[in-house]
Scaffold this motif. Structure first.
Motif, PDB file in Angstrom:
ATOM      1  N   ASP A 174       0.836  -1.194   0.000  1.00  0.00           N
ATOM      2  CA  ASP A 174       0.000   0.000   0.000  1.00  0.00           C
ATOM      3  C   ASP A 174       0.874   1.249   0.000  1.00  0.00           C
ATOM      4  N   VAL A 175       0.407   2.274  -0.707  1.00  0.00           N
ATOM      5  CA  VAL A 175       1.142   3.533  -0.746  1.00  0.00           C
ATOM      6  C   VAL A 175       0.784   4.354   0.477  1.00  0.00           C
ATOM      7  N   PRO A 176       1.776   4.773   1.288  1.00  0.00           N
ATOM      8  CA  PRO A 176       1.475   5.591   2.468  1.00  0.00           C
ATOM      9  C   PRO A 176       0.873   6.921   2.054  1.00  0.00           C
ATOM     10  N   THR A 177       0.131   7.560   2.939  1.00  0.00           N
ATOM     11  CA  THR A 177      -0.415   8.882   2.677  1.00  0.00           C
ATOM     12  C   THR A 177      -0.112   9.796   3.840  1.00  0.00           C
ATOM     13  N   ILE A 178      -0.052  11.088   3.540  1.00  0.00           N
ATOM     14  CA  ILE A 178       0.061  12.109   4.579  1.00  0.00           C
ATOM     15  C   ILE A 178      -1.192  12.946   4.480  1.00  0.00           C
ATOM     16  N   SER A 231       4.416   9.161  -2.712  1.00  0.00           N
ATOM     17  CA  SER A 231       5.040   8.089  -3.470  1.00  0.00           C
ATOM     18  C   SER A 231       6.466   7.798  -3.053  1.00  0.00           C
ATOM     19  N   GLY A 232       6.982   8.531  -2.070  1.00  0.00           N
ATOM     20  CA  GLY A 232       8.300   8.097  -1.670  1.00  0.00           C
ATOM     21  C   GLY A 232       9.277   9.032  -1.001  1.00  0.00           C
ATOM     22  N   HIS A 233       9.075  10.358  -1.009  1.00  0.00           N
ATOM     23  CA  HIS A 233      10.127  11.191  -0.443  1.00  0.00           C
ATOM     24  C   HIS A 233       9.567  12.470   0.159  1.00  0.00           C
ATOM     25  N   ILE A 279      10.540  15.650  -4.837  1.00  0.00           N
ATOM     26  CA  ILE A 279      10.218  15.625  -3.414  1.00  0.00           C
ATOM     27  C   ILE A 279       8.701  15.783  -3.320  1.00  0.00           C
ATOM     28  N   ASP A 280       8.041  14.775  -2.802  1.00  0.00           N
ATOM     29  CA  ASP A 280       6.588  14.804  -2.762  1.00  0.00           C
ATOM     30  C   ASP A 280       6.062  15.899  -1.845  1.00  0.00           C
ATOM     31  N   VAL A 281       6.671  16.022  -0.676  1.00  0.00           N
ATOM     32  CA  VAL A 281       6.187  16.988   0.317  1.00  0.00           C
ATOM     33  C   VAL A 281       7.374  17.616   1.040  1.00  0.00           C
ATOM     34  N   VAL A 282       7.329  18.944   1.185  1.00  0.00           N
ATOM     35  CA  VAL A 282       8.252  19.646   2.074  1.00  0.00           C
ATOM     36  C   VAL A 282       7.427  20.179   3.242  1.00  0.00           C
ATOM     37  N   VAL A 283       7.765  19.723   4.445  1.00  0.00           N
ATOM     38  CA  VAL A 283       7.085  20.176   5.655  1.00  0.00           C
ATOM     39  C   VAL A 283       7.889  21.334   6.238  1.00  0.00           C
ATOM     40  N   ILE A 284       7.255  22.492   6.365  1.00  0.00           N
ATOM     41  CA  ILE A 284       7.953  23.690   6.841  1.00  0.00           C
ATOM     42  C   ILE A 284       7.409  24.101   8.206  1.00  0.00           C
TER      43      ILE A 284
END
Length: 214
Positions: free
Chosen positions: A1-5, A31-33, A120-125
């Motif tokens: 399964d693909v993780p989700t945020i 999808s991965g990063h 980069i799928d997501v950058v958390v700031i």
């Protein structure tokens, strides 16, 4: 399964405010990063060690986020080369992060550029907490600095989404009215920034403040 945020799901824990309506309950595809970038909260700075050397004990959340997404805690203590990379800068204000976005070692633009992944799928700031301890606090300057960081990430050509984490509640905010007002203003503006851009997702700080808690 693909993780989700998940984006704005159940973000009404701070200050009794209703959750942001932007992307409510809509998970970001992952999808991965991920890259987590911010101040001492991203670094996991807790307290000075009792060795007299001025060093800081750090427990970053990045590895725990990776474990939550993948089921595996990263074997390496390296900040980069993981599913969830992280760079936390204890003591850095949002204003400093924006001003030094091209810093050769710590700048957000540079960090994204040297990332070896194609995307980069997501950058958390996470930014703005250190600004509250400045002698002069300017909510507008903090907000515009954070906005700049999100623009830097999304204009890099590598980043799909960003998450704007709120300034968390704290004992300092509970006992100092001026910093608390600034933080409330900044957090409200972060919601507006997210509403104006579908690639920016607002999120309240996920750990509620407890007086005397650890």
């Amino acid at each position: 399964d693909v993780p989700t945020i998940e984006g704005d799901k159940d973000t009404d824990g701070q200050n009794g405010e209703p959750p942001s309506q932007h992307n409510q309950n809509q998970p970001l595809s992952f999808s991965g990063h991920i890259l987590c970038y911010g101040d001492g909260l991203t670094a996991g700075a807790t307290a000075a060690l009792e060795d007299g050397g001025g060093t800081i004990d750090q427990v970053p959340y990045g590895p725990f986020l990776e474990e939550a997404l993948t089921g595996v805690y990263p074997r390496s203590n390296a900040r980069f080369g993981n599913v969830v990379d992280y760079l936390g800068l204890p003591g850095w204000t949002a204003v400093q992060m924006a001003q030094r976005k091209h810093h050769t070692k710590f700048g957000l633009a540079t960090t994204i550029e040297r990332d070896t992944n194609d995307a980069i799928d997501v950058v958390v700031i996470q930014a703005g907490t250190s600004d509250l301890f400045e002698e002069i606090r300017n909510a507008t300057a903090i907000v515009e600095s954070i906005r700049t960081l999100h623009k830097v990430a999304l204009k890099s050509g590598k980043v799909r989404h960003t998450i704007a984490l709120e300034i968390p509640d704290s004992e300092y905010r509970e006992t100092h009215q001026s910093p608390d007002r600034v933080a409330r203003t900044v957090n409200g503006k972060l919601k507006e920034i997210a509403r104006d851009n579908p690639n920016i997702h607002h999120m309240a700080f996920p750990i509620p403040f407890e007086q005397g808690g650890e």
